[in-house]
Design an enzyme around this catalytic site. Sequence first.
Site, PDB file in Angstrom:
ATOM      1  N   LYS A  97       1.243  -1.197   0.057  1.00 54.13           N
ATOM      2  CA  LYS A  97       0.182  -0.244   0.194  1.00 54.13           C
ATOM      3  C   LYS A  97       1.057   0.993  -0.568  1.00 54.13           C
ATOM      4  O   LYS A  97       2.080   1.294   0.234  1.00 54.13           O
ATOM      5  CB  LYS A  97      -0.617   0.209   1.028  1.00 54.13           C
ATOM      6  CG  LYS A  97      -2.084   0.789   1.381  1.00 54.13           C
ATOM      7  CD  LYS A  97      -3.538   0.416   0.131  1.00 54.13           C
ATOM      8  CE  LYS A  97      -4.333   0.781  -0.151  1.00 54.13           C
ATOM      9  NZ  LYS A  97      -5.376   0.317   0.328  1.00 54.13           N
TER      10      LYS A  97
HETATM   11  P1  NAD Z   1     -13.122   8.178  -2.325  1.00 54.15           P
HETATM   12  O1  NAD Z   1     -11.763   9.546  -2.328  1.00 54.15           O
HETATM   13  O2  NAD Z   1     -13.599   8.193  -3.775  1.00 54.15           O
HETATM   14  O3  NAD Z   1     -14.448   8.793  -1.427  1.00 54.15           O
HETATM   15  C1  NAD Z   1     -14.259   8.210   0.361  1.00 54.15           C
HETATM   16  C2  NAD Z   1     -15.104   9.555   0.028  1.00 54.15           C
HETATM   17  O4  NAD Z   1     -15.095   9.759   1.223  1.00 54.15           O
HETATM   18  C3  NAD Z   1     -15.236  11.002  -0.666  1.00 54.15           C
HETATM   19  O5  NAD Z   1     -16.495  11.578  -0.942  1.00 54.15           O
HETATM   20  C4  NAD Z   1     -15.399  11.716   0.822  1.00 54.15           C
HETATM   21  O6  NAD Z   1     -15.633  13.177   0.256  1.00 54.15           O
HETATM   22  C5  NAD Z   1     -15.837  10.705   1.875  1.00 54.15           C
HETATM   23  N1  NAD Z   1     -15.578  11.039   3.197  1.00 54.15           N
HETATM   24  C6  NAD Z   1     -14.359  11.856   4.157  1.00 54.15           C
HETATM   25  N2  NAD Z   1     -14.565  12.278   5.063  1.00 54.15           N
HETATM   26  C7  NAD Z   1     -15.585  11.719   4.838  1.00 54.15           C
HETATM   27  C8  NAD Z   1     -16.461  11.686   6.575  1.00 54.15           C
HETATM   28  N3  NAD Z   1     -16.086  11.968   7.774  1.00 54.15           N
HETATM   29  N4  NAD Z   1     -17.747  11.294   6.368  1.00 54.15           N
HETATM   30  C9  NAD Z   1     -18.394  10.900   5.118  1.00 54.15           C
HETATM   31  N5  NAD Z   1     -17.281  11.015   4.137  1.00 54.15           N
HETATM   32  C10 NAD Z   1     -16.429  11.117   4.180  1.00 54.15           C
HETATM   33  O7  NAD Z   1     -12.525   7.031  -1.929  1.00 54.15           O
HETATM   34  P2  NAD Z   1     -12.696   5.321  -2.425  1.00 54.15           P
HETATM   35  O8  NAD Z   1     -11.709   5.419  -3.419  1.00 54.15           O
HETATM   36  O9  NAD Z   1     -14.513   5.249  -2.364  1.00 54.15           O
HETATM   37  O10 NAD Z   1     -12.005   4.535  -1.429  1.00 54.15           O
HETATM   38  C11 NAD Z   1     -13.083   4.587  -0.188  1.00 54.15           C
HETATM   39  C12 NAD Z   1     -12.965   3.237   0.872  1.00 54.15           C
HETATM   40  O11 NAD Z   1     -12.725   2.523  -0.024  1.00 54.15           O
HETATM   41  C13 NAD Z   1     -11.454   3.835   1.756  1.00 54.15           C
HETATM   42  O12 NAD Z   1     -10.633   3.346   2.951  1.00 54.15           O
HETATM   43  C14 NAD Z   1      -9.936   3.316   0.512  1.00 54.15           C
HETATM   44  O13 NAD Z   1      -9.502   2.217   1.060  1.00 54.15           O
HETATM   45  C15 NAD Z   1     -11.396   2.071   0.487  1.00 54.15           C
HETATM   46  N6  NAD Z   1     -11.540   0.932  -0.981  1.00 54.15           N
HETATM   47  C16 NAD Z   1     -11.352   1.384  -2.492  1.00 54.15           C
HETATM   48  C17 NAD Z   1     -11.261   0.925  -2.966  1.00 54.15           C
HETATM   49  C18 NAD Z   1     -11.178   1.275  -4.405  1.00 54.15           C
HETATM   50  O14 NAD Z   1     -10.828   0.522  -5.667  1.00 54.15           O
HETATM   51  N7  NAD Z   1     -11.219   2.902  -4.663  1.00 54.15           N
HETATM   52  C19 NAD Z   1     -10.872  -0.302  -3.537  1.00 54.15           C
HETATM   53  C20 NAD Z   1     -10.725  -1.076  -2.160  1.00 54.15           C
HETATM   54  C21 NAD Z   1     -10.898  -0.709  -0.850  1.00 54.15           C
END
Ligand code: NAD
Length: 474
Positions: free
Chosen positions: A111
């Site tokens: 990561k």
């Molecule tokens: P992203 O940045 O696209 O979205 C995150 C969202 O959460 C944003 O819209 C942000 O405004 C919101 N956010 C931030 N702080 C917040 C709060 N306090 N309360 C509510 N909402 C809040 O990120 P993502 O890629 O969707 O990732 C989200 C999670 O999923 C992370 O934990 C990431 O590790 C996990 N994840 C992502 C992927 C991927 O393919 N993108 C894969 C596996 C896991």
Amino acid sequence: MSAAAAAAPEPSFRHSVDIMFNRAVSLMDLSPGLEEKIRVCNATYTVRFGVRLRGRVHTFTGYRSVHSEHMEPVKGGIRFAQSVNQDEVEALAALMTFKCALVEAPFGGSKGGLCIDPRQWEEDELERITRRFAFELIKRDLIHPSQNVPAPDMGTGEREMAWIADQYRRMNTTDIDSPACVTGKPLDAGGILGRVEATGRGVQYALREFFRHPEDVAWANMTGGLSGKRVVVQGLGNVGYHAAKFLSEEDGAGVIAVAEHDGAIINDEGIDIEALRTHIAETGGVRGFAGGTYRADGHAALEMECDILIPAAMEGVINLSNADRVKARLIIEAANGPITAGADEILRKKGIVVIPDLYANAGGVTVSYFEWVKNLSHIRFGRMERRREEARHQLLLDELGGAGVNLSAEFQRKYLQGADELELVRSGLDDTMREAYQRMREVWRERQDVPDLRIAAYLCAIDKVAKSYRALGL
Ligand code: NAD
């Protein structure tokens, strides 16, 4: 604050992952040496680099952790967030090891992260920062098609992956496999159809598989299928948006609340996810959205009465301070680590079923695996066989027509269509999510000493990693 919160301190994210790992290995028969080898993070590289922007040099700090190299390349996203730190990156790298093992993606775990608030920078500035970070990682083989392959995570997406891929190509001009150095790229830069939606799509497939098992549904105090279930989502970013969209548009579930960084929108009749996403894109938050009631305290949505809670934003949001007020029947961890180890115990005692992160959000790495394979094979999935498949289907339809069998035009159209890349990707993802769930649930159901799906998931994953290490002679 609850009694539990007063009694025990909240473990950090990394400590939470360790606690869950320890719980699982206590039920296994691993030698102490091998157990330690699997637990520890092999290496973490910290880099500080300067970029001249807005008339002065700004110094940025980034990390790339390699948790386990029992299989190579290692795989794991790159996160852009102000809160990034070594402990967090190492916890996420460990989760990647177990996630890849659970869904049989042939990678070790890694990561990366950069301490930055991407919203503070213009696009061209972000590009320079990303390229410089990538340069530092590439020159140490911490980005490399056969050594270490990043992907998007919080705060990064296709755009950043395209910059990283291009940076690698510029530094390795004769490497024909250079597009495979990173996944999650745009289609025109070597990406694959279905990668952007993959993690949210995987959450949908995971829920569909859960609801195929009436016993498991009853365990979560529910009946029936996904249709009509009341869903609360935290975070309408890449993962949360796609999960919410697919569940509401394709499975008949109602998303009754969405929590974002600036508050929550609540609507008992179901929120129009597409409209809310557009509103966020235009205004930067959920405040002012006309399709529901606004609540400034977004975290309160986590405590709403609902069937399914989908934390899809960040780690540690369900913790000792609020776990005993959570009322969902089922929580699916779309984010990594949204439930702390302490909260996990509380939820289990309350009878809330948790579908754990290392399974629930594995759709991203699964489709990343397909993209990596596509890059290495230099051909899009379905290109060779699609028309052949259609021709064989046509043969059968002609024969049936000749025998006087009447088939509807709609059936013929659907039957004739050979699978394209998107269909193949979705099919591969669906199969992966179903199979992994079935492996986990078998352990959960058959072993009296396995209390929940999380421990079952860790058991399956650690067992696979242990077998790999043993095969390497460790
Ligand atoms: P992203 O940045 O696209 O979205 C995150 C969202 O959460 C944003 O819209 C942000 O405004 C919101 N956010 C931030 N702080 C917040 C709060 N306090 N309360 C509510 N909402 C809040 O990120 P993502 O890629 O969707 O990732 C989200 C999670 O999923 C992370 O934990 C990431 O590790 C996990 N994840 C992502 C992927 C991927 O393919 N993108 C894969 C596996 C896991």
